[in-house]
Motif scaffolding. Structure first.
Motif, short mmCIF file in Angstrom:
data_model
loop_
_atom_site.label_atom_id
_atom_site.label_comp_id
_atom_site.label_asym_id
_atom_site.label_seq_id
_atom_site.Cartn_x
_atom_site.Cartn_y
_atom_site.Cartn_z
N UNK A 1 0.83 -1.20 0.00
CA UNK A 1 0.00 0.00 0.00
C UNK A 1 0.86 1.25 0.00
N UNK A 2 0.55 2.18 -0.92
CA UNK A 2 1.26 3.45 -1.03
C UNK A 2 0.26 4.60 -0.98
N UNK A 3 0.77 5.77 -0.61
CA UNK A 3 -0.05 6.97 -0.59
C UNK A 3 -0.22 7.49 -2.02
N UNK A 4 -1.47 7.78 -2.43
CA UNK A 4 -1.73 8.26 -3.78
C UNK A 4 -1.11 9.65 -4.00
N UNK A 5 -1.02 10.44 -2.92
CA UNK A 5 -0.54 11.81 -3.05
C UNK A 5 0.97 11.90 -3.22
N UNK A 6 1.72 11.15 -2.38
CA UNK A 6 3.18 11.32 -2.39
C UNK A 6 3.96 10.05 -2.74
N UNK A 7 3.28 8.91 -2.81
CA UNK A 7 3.96 7.66 -3.12
C UNK A 7 4.64 7.02 -1.92
N UNK A 8 4.50 7.65 -0.74
CA UNK A 8 5.10 7.09 0.46
C UNK A 8 4.35 5.87 0.96
N UNK A 9 4.96 5.15 1.89
CA UNK A 9 4.34 3.93 2.39
C UNK A 9 3.19 4.26 3.34
N UNK A 10 2.18 3.40 3.35
CA UNK A 10 1.06 3.51 4.28
C UNK A 10 1.37 2.68 5.51
N UNK A 11 1.34 3.31 6.65
CA UNK A 11 1.70 2.67 7.92
C UNK A 11 0.44 2.30 8.68
N UNK A 12 0.43 1.10 9.25
CA UNK A 12 -0.72 0.68 10.05
C UNK A 12 -0.55 1.14 11.49
N UNK A 13 -1.56 1.84 12.01
CA UNK A 13 -1.55 2.26 13.41
C UNK A 13 -2.81 1.74 14.09
N UNK A 14 -2.61 1.02 15.19
CA UNK A 14 -3.73 0.45 15.94
C UNK A 14 -4.27 1.51 16.89
N UNK A 15 -5.59 1.74 16.81
CA UNK A 15 -6.26 2.71 17.69
C UNK A 15 -6.80 2.02 18.92
#
Length: 589
Positions: free
Chosen positions: A326-340
């Motif tokens: 998974x990548x960010x559509x805006x910047x191409x950076x990685x999407x990080x999973x954060x548990x709430x």
């Protein structure tokens, strides 16, 4: 006035760092400093590690002695300074024409040079006497000659080991007990003869080795494998009674997985007295007993390559199936999973903020790493990404996994049967031997061109015949493989995927971890791209740009489009379908 003293120590290779060379030199030099009443300091102890005085590396740019020499020439030590060394060969082993100018340069620059050996002192601003000249010449020449002898002996020993390994290929005989940790050695030569050892596989360690490779292929990274082995108390391999106290480490496991010795290959290295080891560009096949077949080795390397960019917590927890995908559509950076909220944790009711209830599942979100951490774009002088919209992870995971199962049902490929796997191994082995034969033939051709030797001509022609025969064998094996793939049964991938789906949230930690690792490998195989948008929608492309999907925040499929209507088979068949491999297809141009 008490003169400040700088101690200089040096050793040629990193193996000496494990011994007492550095400690011995420092101790002797410190004693001399104290004996003469000079002012010593640990801040003025220069140690060139792994730099050879024979090659002059310790006086080249980047070495500490080089820096001291430059400072002396610049006049930094004109008020008096002492350079203390164990003996002159710590400075140079290149002979009198190197050591004498060095002594003259330093003493003329205000530096007193002192050697522990002979308690010799060459005072600053004083002419070096004839006696000192003779002594320096004799000592440096003896050191240089000794280094040359040692270098010749070392090269001869290395070359002899290579030639003996080539002569004994397939016999699994070594002239040293230093072999990979999964191999046992038994001396077969007499004590009065040069050592010779029979090599055999240590079955217990080989079982662990094969498990490491299989886990790598299954999608586990070295951090997860290390945790697994250490968790069950798997003994760390020792060699020559030397055992690590650090348990299984990521570095050691990485070295094992990329080591071609597991396939029986021996790759001789040039090991200079300074600088890194380099390959001799020689491969001796079947030198060691083979523990891992070439196909398994290649699959492990492909799995490692495919996991690039997915390191981190996922390697241990296996929570995020989209890690590295998974990548960010805006910047191409990685999407990080954060548990709430963790399963069982307290959660507030959105409609009634005062009401609190226990969550029945983990609640987490995918967030752009760049936006979340306010990563700064120095080139454009602004925050790299403003996409602070979160994507609900659990709903997206369920939706993507469900769709993946259906996709694989319609686009499944024939999986290797035992017969196919056996032929693949035979082809891989034959190709390795063909590559080695071709190198030998090329070398023989070069030698014949240079020398016109009749012997080299016969060897060249013989090797050319062997290369042709080996290629014919490979062609025959590839025909067998094609036939096996055509007639081989296609496995029911749906059952495997359904099992993975059921076990993704299993209460059993091991079953859940294995299922999540397997599912992540499955998803990586079919997802070409996955982008999380500012609208909280997620865009996914499957296959070789065959289909595009859009999932919303609730995990609902809101759009699908066929990107490539023509399906090509493994050999270029147009509109190919795996259920009808023998149909009459049109071949792609």
């Amino acid at each position: 006035m008490t003169l400040p003293a700088t101690i200089y120590a040096r050793f040629s290779n990193q193996e000496q760092a494990q011994g007492n060379s550095k400690t011995r030199q420092l101790t002797l030099c410190r004693d001399m400093v104290a004996r003469h009443g000079w002012e010593g300091s640990t801040d003025r102890e220069l140690i060139d590690e792994g730099l050879s005085a024979y090659s002059g590396a310790n006086r080249a740019s980047g070495a500490l002695l080089y820096r001291f020499e430059q400072q002396a020439e610049a006049g930094r030590y004109r008020n008096g300074h002492v350079l203390v060394v164990e003996n002159l060969d710590r400075i140079s082993r290149q002979g009198y024409d190197a050591i004498l100018p060095f002594l003259q340069k330093l003493t003329a620059s205000g530096v007193t040079v002192a050697t522990v050996d002979g308690d010799r002192v060459y005072p600053a601003y004083e002419r070096v006497t004839m006696t000192s000249v003779i002594e320096a010449v004799v000592k440096s020449e003896l050191s240089r000659e000794e280094s040359e002898k040692k270098s010749r002996r070392l090269k001869a020993a290395q070359n002899k080991r290579v030639s003996e390994a080539q002569a004994n290929a397939g016999r699994h005989i070594s002239n040293t007990a230093t072999v990979p940790a999964w191999i046992d050695t038994k001396r077969i030569s007499k004590t009065s003869e040069r050592p010779a050892y029979a090599m055999s596989l240590n079955e217990g360690r080989v079982a662990v080795l094969r498990e490491i490779f299989q886990l790598t292929i299954d999608g586990y990274g070295t951090p997860a494998i290390a945790k697994m082995l250490n968790g069950r108390g798997e003994p760390v391999w020792s060699h020559l009674n030397q055992r690590s106290n650090n348990g299984w480490t990521v570095g050691y496991l990485t070295k094992i997985v990329v080591n071609r010795a597991v396939m029986g290959e021996y790759h001789p290295m040039n090991r200079p007295r300074s600088g890194p080891a380099t390959s001799k560009d020689i491969t001796v096949l079947n030198h060691f007993p083979q523990a891992i077949d070439p196909v398994t080795f290649a699959k492990a390397q492909a799995a490692r390559q495919g996991r690039k960019g997915t390191s981190g917590a996922w390697q241990i927890t296996h929570n995020n199936l989209f890690s590295g995908i998974a990548k960010c559509k805006s910047c191409g950076g990685r999407m990080k999973q954060e548990v709430v909220v963790r399963k069982g944790g307290n959660r507030r009711n959105g409609k009634n903020p005062d009401a609190v209830y226990q969550s029945k599942q983990d609640i987490s979100y995918l967030k752009c790493h760049n936006a979340l951490n306010r990563v700064w774009d120095e080139e454009n002088d602004r925050v790299r990404c403003e996409n602070r919209n979160w994507v609900r992870y659990e709903k997206l995971e369920k939706a993507v996994v469900e769709f993946a199962a259906g996709w694989l049902a319609l686009n499944r490929q024939s999986a290797p049967t035992a017969a196919i796997a056996e032929v693949e191994v035979q082809i891989a082995e034959a190709r390795r031997f063909l590559e080695d034969k071709q190198k030998q033939a090329d070398n023989a051709a070069v030698s014949f061109t240079r020398t016109s030797s009749a012997t080299m001509e016969r060897l060249m022609l013989q090797l050319e015949v062997e290369v042709v025969d080996q290629q014919r064998e490979i062609d025959a094996l590839e025909k067998r493989l094609m036939a096996a793939r055509t007639t081989g049964p296609s496995p029911d991938l749906l059952n495997e995927i359904e099992h993975q789906k059921r076990a993704l949230d299993s209460e059993d930690d091991e079953e859940r971890n294995r299922a999540r690792v397997a599912m992540k490998q499955t998803l990586r195989g079919i997802i070409t791209s996955m982008e999380c948008c500012t609208s909280r929608d997620t865009m996914i492309v499957l296959g070789d740009r065959a289909m595009g999907l859009v999932f919303n925040q609730e995990g609902e499929l809101v759009q699908s489009v066929v990107l490539q209507e023509t399906i090509y088979g493994p050999h270029g068949e147009v509109d190919w379908h795996p259920d009808f491999p023998d149909a009459d297809y049109t071949m792609a141009a």
